[in-house]
Design a protein around this motif. Structure first.
Motif, short mmCIF file in Angstrom:
data_model
loop_
_atom_site.label_atom_id
_atom_site.label_comp_id
_atom_site.label_asym_id
_atom_site.label_seq_id
_atom_site.Cartn_x
_atom_site.Cartn_y
_atom_site.Cartn_z
N TYR A 188 -0.78 9.01 6.38
CA TYR A 188 -1.07 7.66 6.87
C TYR A 188 0.19 6.99 7.43
O TYR A 188 0.12 6.20 8.37
CB TYR A 188 -1.66 6.80 5.75
CG TYR A 188 -3.15 6.96 5.57
CD1 TYR A 188 -4.04 6.51 6.55
CD2 TYR A 188 -3.67 7.57 4.44
CE1 TYR A 188 -5.42 6.65 6.39
CE2 TYR A 188 -5.05 7.74 4.28
CZ TYR A 188 -5.92 7.27 5.25
OH TYR A 188 -7.27 7.42 5.10
N ASN B 8 0.81 -1.22 0.00
CA ASN B 8 0.00 0.00 0.00
C ASN B 8 0.85 1.28 0.00
O ASN B 8 0.32 2.37 0.20
CB ASN B 8 -0.93 -0.02 1.21
CG ASN B 8 -2.01 -1.07 1.09
OD1 ASN B 8 -2.98 -0.91 0.36
ND2 ASN B 8 -1.84 -2.19 1.82
N THR C 291 -5.18 -6.33 3.11
CA THR C 291 -6.23 -5.32 2.97
C THR C 291 -5.71 -4.16 2.13
O THR C 291 -4.50 -3.91 2.11
CB THR C 291 -6.68 -4.79 4.35
OG1 THR C 291 -7.71 -3.81 4.17
CG2 THR C 291 -5.54 -4.14 5.09
N ASP C 292 -6.61 -3.51 1.43
CA ASP C 292 -6.23 -2.29 0.71
C ASP C 292 -6.86 -1.05 1.34
O ASP C 292 -6.76 0.05 0.80
CB ASP C 292 -6.61 -2.38 -0.76
CG ASP C 292 -8.10 -2.65 -0.97
OD1 ASP C 292 -8.84 -2.70 0.04
OD2 ASP C 292 -8.52 -2.80 -2.13
N ASP C 293 -7.51 -1.25 2.49
CA ASP C 293 -8.06 -0.13 3.23
C ASP C 293 -6.92 0.65 3.89
O ASP C 293 -6.10 0.07 4.62
CB ASP C 293 -9.06 -0.62 4.29
CG ASP C 293 -9.71 0.52 5.05
OD1 ASP C 293 -9.09 1.01 6.02
OD2 ASP C 293 -10.82 0.93 4.67
N LYS C 294 -6.84 1.93 3.66
CA LYS C 294 -5.70 2.71 4.11
C LYS C 294 -5.61 2.80 5.63
O LYS C 294 -4.52 2.72 6.21
CB LYS C 294 -5.76 4.11 3.49
CG LYS C 294 -5.59 4.10 1.97
CD LYS C 294 -5.68 5.49 1.40
CE LYS C 294 -5.51 5.46 -0.12
NZ LYS C 294 -5.62 6.81 -0.73
N LEU C 295 -6.75 2.98 6.28
CA LEU C 295 -6.73 3.08 7.73
C LEU C 295 -6.32 1.76 8.37
O LEU C 295 -5.50 1.74 9.30
CB LEU C 295 -8.11 3.52 8.24
CG LEU C 295 -8.23 3.71 9.76
CD1 LEU C 295 -7.25 4.76 10.25
CD2 LEU C 295 -9.66 4.10 10.14
N LEU C 296 -6.89 0.65 7.88
CA LEU C 296 -6.53 -0.66 8.41
C LEU C 296 -5.06 -0.96 8.15
O LEU C 296 -4.37 -1.54 9.00
CB LEU C 296 -7.40 -1.75 7.79
CG LEU C 296 -8.88 -1.74 8.17
CD1 LEU C 296 -9.63 -2.84 7.43
CD2 LEU C 296 -9.04 -1.93 9.68
N THR C 297 -4.57 -0.55 7.00
CA THR C 297 -3.16 -0.76 6.67
C THR C 297 -2.26 -0.01 7.66
O THR C 297 -1.29 -0.56 8.18
CB THR C 297 -2.86 -0.28 5.24
OG1 THR C 297 -3.58 -1.09 4.32
CG2 THR C 297 -1.37 -0.38 4.94
N GLU D 205 -1.10 12.38 1.19
CA GLU D 205 -1.99 11.45 1.90
C GLU D 205 -1.25 10.20 2.38
O GLU D 205 -1.37 9.84 3.57
CB GLU D 205 -3.16 11.05 1.00
CG GLU D 205 -4.20 10.21 1.73
CD GLU D 205 -5.41 9.92 0.87
OE1 GLU D 205 -5.42 8.84 0.22
OE2 GLU D 205 -6.33 10.75 0.83
#
Length: 295
Positions: free
Chosen positions: A186, A45, A114-120, A182
């Motif tokens: 993150y 990611n 996962t490709d979810d940024k917050l979860l990553t 961004e």
């Protein structure tokens, strides 16, 4: 993150076989956890962490040089410095740990979880921080940032924490240009998650506070701490600066959840008592755990 190595003046402890096996297991689990965080979350990611690991990831993105090679190459000078500052055992184990991480990154096949940024950011930072923390518990490091910070602090007026903060500030500013604003933001979240995980693994779930108490009713307060809180108390013989009168100075260690109860107890027994409180990063030996309360 705080320095993972012991004081240079600390006595050398001879470890028994179980201690060595424990260190090997901790470092091994740490390598696997850090590898999972990098390969399963951060690398796919395009997120980075702080410190030497983050610098290696950023350089890999910019130059195309394989990350395992950069992690080993950039950390090596700091391990040489660690050999001189801390000792050969620490440097040798750290070098083997980083080499193990490089091998894991080369050989471990992990699907993108996962490709979810917050979860990553959260879980990537968690697994990477867990890997660093477990390695520190095993007597090594997976990142040479603290060694670099120690070297700089010895030659400047900056503290180790100041140096680490400056290093990471420059790193994340660079990430904003290379990766974009961004991903850089993150990545800051990733670093904060990793740092808190490292702190949790090193210092444990209980955070202790040392309390120094100066009071004319020291005997009564000592009995109350022993019997109502179940905490041990150390007594120092002191002297008041103005009057020259002798006084017993009490010192005890409590968890942060007990601080308010202790303050209330002392206030009831002596409202004019003088208290000094400070955080304790680690404790060893003595009667840290609570003793049975008297009835």
């Amino acid at each position: 993150m705080k320095p993972p190595f012991p004081s240079i003046s600390a006595p050398i402890k001879i470890k028994r076989p179980w201690g060595r096996l424990r260190d090997v297991l901790l470092i091994g689990f740490g390598i696997c956890s850090a590898g999972l965080g990098l390969k399963g979350f951060l690398i796919p990611n395009h997120f980075i962490d702080g410190g030497v690991t983050g610098l290696s990831m950023l350089m890999s993105k910019s130059t195309g040089i394989p990350l395992p090679f950069l992690i080993l190459l950039i950390n090596t000078p700091f391990f040489i410095a660690g050999y001189k500052l801390v000792g050969h055992s620490f440097a040798f184990k750290s070098f083997l740990a980083v080499t193990g991480l490089a091998v894991v990154l080369l050989t471990l096949e992990v699907p993108i979880l996962t490709d979810d940024k917050l979860l990553t950011a959260v879980f990537g930072g968690f697994f990477l921080g867990a890997g660093i923390g477990l390695s520190i518990r095993g007597g090594s490091v997976l990142d040479g940032t603290e060694i670099l910070a120690l070297l700089v602090s010895k030659r400047t007026s900056l503290t180790i924490g100041d140096v680490i903060l400056i290093i990471n500030l420059i790193l994340f500013l660079g990430a904003a240009f290379v990766l974009g604003l961004e991903p850089a933001m993150y990545s800051v979240l990733t670093y904060l998650t990793a740092s808190k995980t490292v702190d949790f693994l090193i210092h444990g779930i209980e955070e202790y506070t040392g309390v120094t108490i100066v009071s004319v009713h020291s005997a009564t307060i000592r009995e109350a701490i022993l019997n109502q809180l179940g905490r041990a108390v150390t007594i120092y013989k002191g002297q008041r600066g103005f009057s020259g009168d002798e006084v017993d100075i009490l010192y005890c260690v409590v968890t942060r959840l007990e601080v308010q109860r202790l303050k209330t107890l002392i206030s009831e027994l002596d409202p004019s008592a003088f208290l000094i409180m400070h955080s304790i990063n680690d404790t060893s030996g003595g009667m840290i755990k609570k003793r049975p309360l008297s009835h």
